[in-house]
Design an enzyme around this catalytic site. Structure first.
Site, PDB file in Angstrom:
ATOM      1  N   SER A  82       0.844  -1.004  -0.232  1.00  0.00           N
ATOM      2  CA  SER A  82       0.081   0.157  -0.052  1.00  0.00           C
ATOM      3  C   SER A  82       0.826   1.132  -0.012  1.00  0.00           C
ATOM      4  CB  SER A  82      -0.870   0.016   1.235  1.00  0.00           C
ATOM      5  OG  SER A  82      -2.095   0.950   0.857  1.00  0.00           O
ATOM      6  N   ASP A  93      10.935   6.295  -9.092  1.00  0.00           N
ATOM      7  CA  ASP A  93      10.897   6.628 -10.385  1.00  0.00           C
ATOM      8  C   ASP A  93      11.442   8.238 -10.344  1.00  0.00           C
ATOM      9  OD1 ASP A  93       9.450   4.552 -10.929  1.00  0.00           O
ATOM     10  OD2 ASP A  93       7.554   5.534 -11.091  1.00  0.00           O
ATOM     11  N   LYS A 107      -0.476  -4.033  -3.158  1.00  0.00           N
ATOM     12  CA  LYS A 107      -1.827  -3.636  -2.690  1.00  0.00           C
ATOM     13  C   LYS A 107      -1.812  -2.007  -3.503  1.00  0.00           C
ATOM     14  CE  LYS A 107      -5.481  -2.387  -0.131  1.00  0.00           C
ATOM     15  NZ  LYS A 107      -5.965  -1.125  -0.364  1.00  0.00           N
TER      16      LYS A 107
END
Length: 190
Positions: A82, A93, A107
């Site tokens: 999560s 990124d 998740k």
């Protein structure tokens, strides 16, 4: 956490390992706030609704406390989920961290819970998390760039310190360089 990083920076710490193994997540806004300690005014994550509408969540301006030249490693495993995955994807990124270990849980759904008159509840999926580079977290997780085999020690056990001596921070720094890592456009969509 901000105060801890400020203290570490004042001690001239020049590399970091964030051990997020076994971390089931929490409030995704915290993942965006923590990302703001590493870079500013960049997309930390997208929330994409069932109609495909993308809502970018950017890091704050003026909150960076970790030196841009300090390489960062994030350890994840199958129990990292999560908001933890949002943080790992955000730092990866945006070329601030290299992810090591095992694939995370996957998740990536955002769910709303509605209370019903009879006392029961209804849980509806309302959106999903997507990393700045467009990776859908749901069911896939964050895939480490470097396997943890032989490098990442067994999961944290209270009272024992995690051994980071096998991490080649020179290699991590190279992987995070502009030659090997491109930060996504902060204005673009996924």
């Amino acid at each position: 956490l901000r105060d801890a990083f400020i203290d570490l920076e004042s001690q001239n710490v020049d590399a970091y390992v964030l051990d997020l193994r076994g971390n089931p997540g929490g409030a995704f806004q915290s993942a965006v706030e923590i990302s703001s300690l590493f870079f500013e005014n960049q997309i930390a994550t997208y929330v994409v609704d069932s109609n495909g509408v993308e809502l970018p969540f950017k890091t704050a301006k003026g909150k960076v406390v970790v030196d841009r030249n300090d390489p960062v490693v994030i350890w994840v495993d199958g129990r990292s989920a999560s908001a933890t995955e949002v943080l790992a994807g955000s730092l990866r990124d945006n070329c601030r961290a290299v992810v090591m270990g095992e694939p995370s849980f996957g998740k990536g759904l955002i769910q709303a819970v509605y209370g019903l008159k009879n006392g029961s509840g209804l849980v509806l999926t309302v959106a999903r998390y997507v990393t700045p580079n467009g990776d859908d977290i749901q069911g896939k997780g964050i895939i480490p760039a470097i396997s943890g085999n032989g490098i990442v020690p067994p999961s944290f056990v209270p009272g024992l310190k995690s051994d980071t001596s096998r991490i080649d921070f020179g290699n991590i720094k190279e992987r995070l360089s502009t030659k090997m890592c491109k930060v996504p456009d902060a204005t673009g969509g996924v």
